[in-house]
Motif scaffolding. Structure first.
Motif, mmCIF file in Angstrom:
data_model
loop_
_atom_site.group_PDB
_atom_site.id
_atom_site.type_symbol
_atom_site.label_atom_id
_atom_site.label_comp_id
_atom_site.label_asym_id
_atom_site.label_seq_id
_atom_site.Cartn_x
_atom_site.Cartn_y
_atom_site.Cartn_z
ATOM 1 N N SER A 110 7.419 2.437 5.562
ATOM 2 C CA SER A 110 7.603 3.804 5.091
ATOM 3 C C SER A 110 8.749 4.503 5.815
ATOM 4 O O SER A 110 9.004 4.262 6.999
ATOM 5 C CB SER A 110 6.317 4.607 5.291
ATOM 6 O OG SER A 110 6.495 5.972 4.936
ATOM 7 N N SER A 111 9.394 5.382 5.079
ATOM 8 C CA SER A 111 10.266 6.393 5.688
ATOM 9 C C SER A 111 9.419 7.224 6.656
ATOM 10 O O SER A 111 8.212 7.390 6.442
ATOM 11 C CB SER A 111 10.844 7.286 4.596
ATOM 12 O OG SER A 111 11.192 8.572 5.086
ATOM 13 N N PRO A 112 10.016 7.796 7.689
ATOM 14 C CA PRO A 112 9.225 8.595 8.628
ATOM 15 C C PRO A 112 8.800 9.965 8.106
ATOM 16 O O PRO A 112 7.954 10.615 8.730
ATOM 17 C CB PRO A 112 10.162 8.751 9.835
ATOM 18 C CG PRO A 112 11.538 8.563 9.293
ATOM 19 C CD PRO A 112 11.409 7.596 8.157
ATOM 20 N N LEU A 113 9.326 10.416 6.992
ATOM 21 C CA LEU A 113 8.997 11.755 6.509
ATOM 22 C C LEU A 113 7.583 11.802 5.944
ATOM 23 O O LEU A 113 7.096 10.832 5.377
ATOM 24 C CB LEU A 113 10.022 12.208 5.483
ATOM 25 C CG LEU A 113 11.455 12.367 6.046
ATOM 26 C CD1 LEU A 113 12.410 12.839 4.965
ATOM 27 C CD2 LEU A 113 11.470 13.327 7.236
ATOM 28 N N GLY A 130 -6.960 -6.071 2.328
ATOM 29 C CA GLY A 130 -6.525 -6.690 3.574
ATOM 30 C C GLY A 130 -6.069 -5.636 4.567
ATOM 31 O O GLY A 130 -6.444 -4.459 4.483
ATOM 32 N N ALA A 131 -5.258 -6.069 5.504
ATOM 33 C CA ALA A 131 -4.749 -5.161 6.532
ATOM 34 C C ALA A 131 -3.236 -5.323 6.661
ATOM 35 O O ALA A 131 -2.739 -5.942 7.608
ATOM 36 C CB ALA A 131 -5.433 -5.434 7.869
ATOM 37 N N PRO A 132 -2.493 -4.769 5.690
ATOM 38 C CA PRO A 132 -1.037 -4.891 5.760
ATOM 39 C C PRO A 132 -0.478 -4.181 6.990
ATOM 40 O O PRO A 132 -1.048 -3.184 7.461
ATOM 41 C CB PRO A 132 -0.553 -4.197 4.485
ATOM 42 C CG PRO A 132 -1.762 -4.009 3.626
ATOM 43 C CD PRO A 132 -2.927 -3.964 4.548
ATOM 44 N N ARG A 133 0.621 -4.697 7.486
ATOM 45 C CA ARG A 133 1.355 -3.967 8.521
ATOM 46 C C ARG A 133 1.872 -2.678 7.906
ATOM 47 O O ARG A 133 2.139 -2.596 6.711
ATOM 48 C CB ARG A 133 2.515 -4.805 9.050
ATOM 49 C CG ARG A 133 2.081 -6.049 9.811
ATOM 50 C CD ARG A 133 3.287 -6.840 10.303
ATOM 51 N NE ARG A 133 4.118 -6.069 11.219
ATOM 52 C CZ ARG A 133 5.338 -5.616 10.933
ATOM 53 N NH1 ARG A 133 5.885 -5.826 9.745
ATOM 54 N NH2 ARG A 133 6.043 -4.946 11.826
ATOM 55 N N ALA A 134 2.033 -1.641 8.734
ATOM 56 C CA ALA A 134 2.476 -0.345 8.219
ATOM 57 C C ALA A 134 3.541 0.260 9.127
ATOM 58 O O ALA A 134 3.358 1.338 9.699
ATOM 59 C CB ALA A 134 1.280 0.592 8.076
ATOM 60 N N PRO A 135 4.689 -0.409 9.259
ATOM 61 C CA PRO A 135 5.736 0.115 10.127
ATOM 62 C C PRO A 135 6.459 1.314 9.513
ATOM 63 O O PRO A 135 6.483 1.490 8.292
ATOM 64 C CB PRO A 135 6.684 -1.071 10.281
ATOM 65 C CG PRO A 135 6.500 -1.866 9.042
ATOM 66 C CD PRO A 135 5.053 -1.706 8.656
ATOM 67 N N ALA A 150 5.806 -3.684 0.234
ATOM 68 C CA ALA A 150 6.242 -2.423 -0.367
ATOM 69 C C ALA A 150 7.067 -1.621 0.628
ATOM 70 O O ALA A 150 6.842 -1.680 1.839
ATOM 71 C CB ALA A 150 5.032 -1.609 -0.825
ATOM 72 N N ALA A 151 8.023 -0.881 0.093
ATOM 73 C CA ALA A 151 8.822 0.059 0.883
ATOM 74 C C ALA A 151 8.717 1.420 0.221
ATOM 75 O O ALA A 151 9.042 1.565 -0.962
ATOM 76 C CB ALA A 151 10.270 -0.401 0.948
#
Length: 230
Positions: free
Chosen positions: A54-57, A73-78, A152-153
């Motif tokens: 994700s964008s930080p906004l 599941g447990a996707p990463r979420a950076p 996803a982005a």
């Protein structure tokens, strides 16, 4: 390569009033935007995402959370600042109706590659840093999870349009021909020889066919048989 889903954030309070929010803090999803993001989360629930970047906004993080909440599941979420909104400089916070009277406005519409927002970022720089970020994440996802992985982005309208223009082999000056509506999903698969754009600006429809990723290969002459829903 892996498959990336480019998701724009849902509608915000600024979108609803015609204000250019830019990078301003405190711009969040309105009720319509929350509903849009929830629908996108539902559409992606059948797709086992390995990562939701994700964008930080705030508006993007809110949208990303709707997607994450519906994953089994447990996707990463950076969070990646390279996917943040364009720096519109002195244009930030102003109404689009007023900005349309500025001398720079026609250039934004017809020759964005030449645009540098006063006190802000150039549109070419926005495209360069966002495309580089997407390709970096995509290579990392494939290295860790394999070529059938899907991630996803969550980003912003102009950012996503510029990424899609690159994926389509279009000059940035043509990117205003592309649309990326609130909470829309676009599907891109990078390849060693050719990038494939499988969908743009979708806000409805079954995406369960992505559950096993997209197979690589040559383009089917005549269009092929299409995807198959599990």
């Amino acid at each position: 390569m892996a498959t990336v889903l480019l998701v724009r954030h849902g509608r915000t309070t600024a979108n609803a009033t015609g204000q250019l929010a830019g990078r301003a803090a405190g711009v969040t999803l309105d009720q319509t935007g929350r509903d849009q993001a929830a629908l996108t989360g539902d559409r992606l629930a059948a797709v086992p995402l390995v990562s939701v970047v994700s964008s930080p906004l705030e508006r993007c993080q809110q949208t990303a959370q709707h997607i994450l909440d519906r994953q089994t599941g447990a996707p990463r979420a950076p969070i990646d600042p390279e996917l943040t909104e364009a720096d519109y400089g002195e244009w930030q916070g102003r109404m689009l109706t007023d900005l349309a009277k500025e001398d720079l406005w026609p250039l934004v519409q017809s020759q964005p590659s030449a645009v540098v927002f006063p006190g802000g970022e150039s549109m070419a720089a926005m495209q360069a840093r966002s495309v580089a970020a997407i390709r970096r994440h995509d290579a990392g996802v494939e290295a860790e999870h394999g070529p059938e992985a899907v991630w996803a982005a969550v980003s912003h309208g102009d950012v996503i349009k510029s990424i899609l223009a690159d994926a389509l082999g279009m000059h940035l000056d043509l990117f205003q021909r592309i649309n990326a509506g609130p909470a829309s999903v676009s599907i891109v698969r990078y390849g060693a020889g050719r990038t494939s754009v499988h969908a743009t600006n979708t806000d409805a429809g079954d995406l369960s066919w992505l559950a096993k990723g997209i197979q690589s290969g040559d383009a089917a002459v005549g269009g092929g048989a299409g995807h198959q829903t599990p």
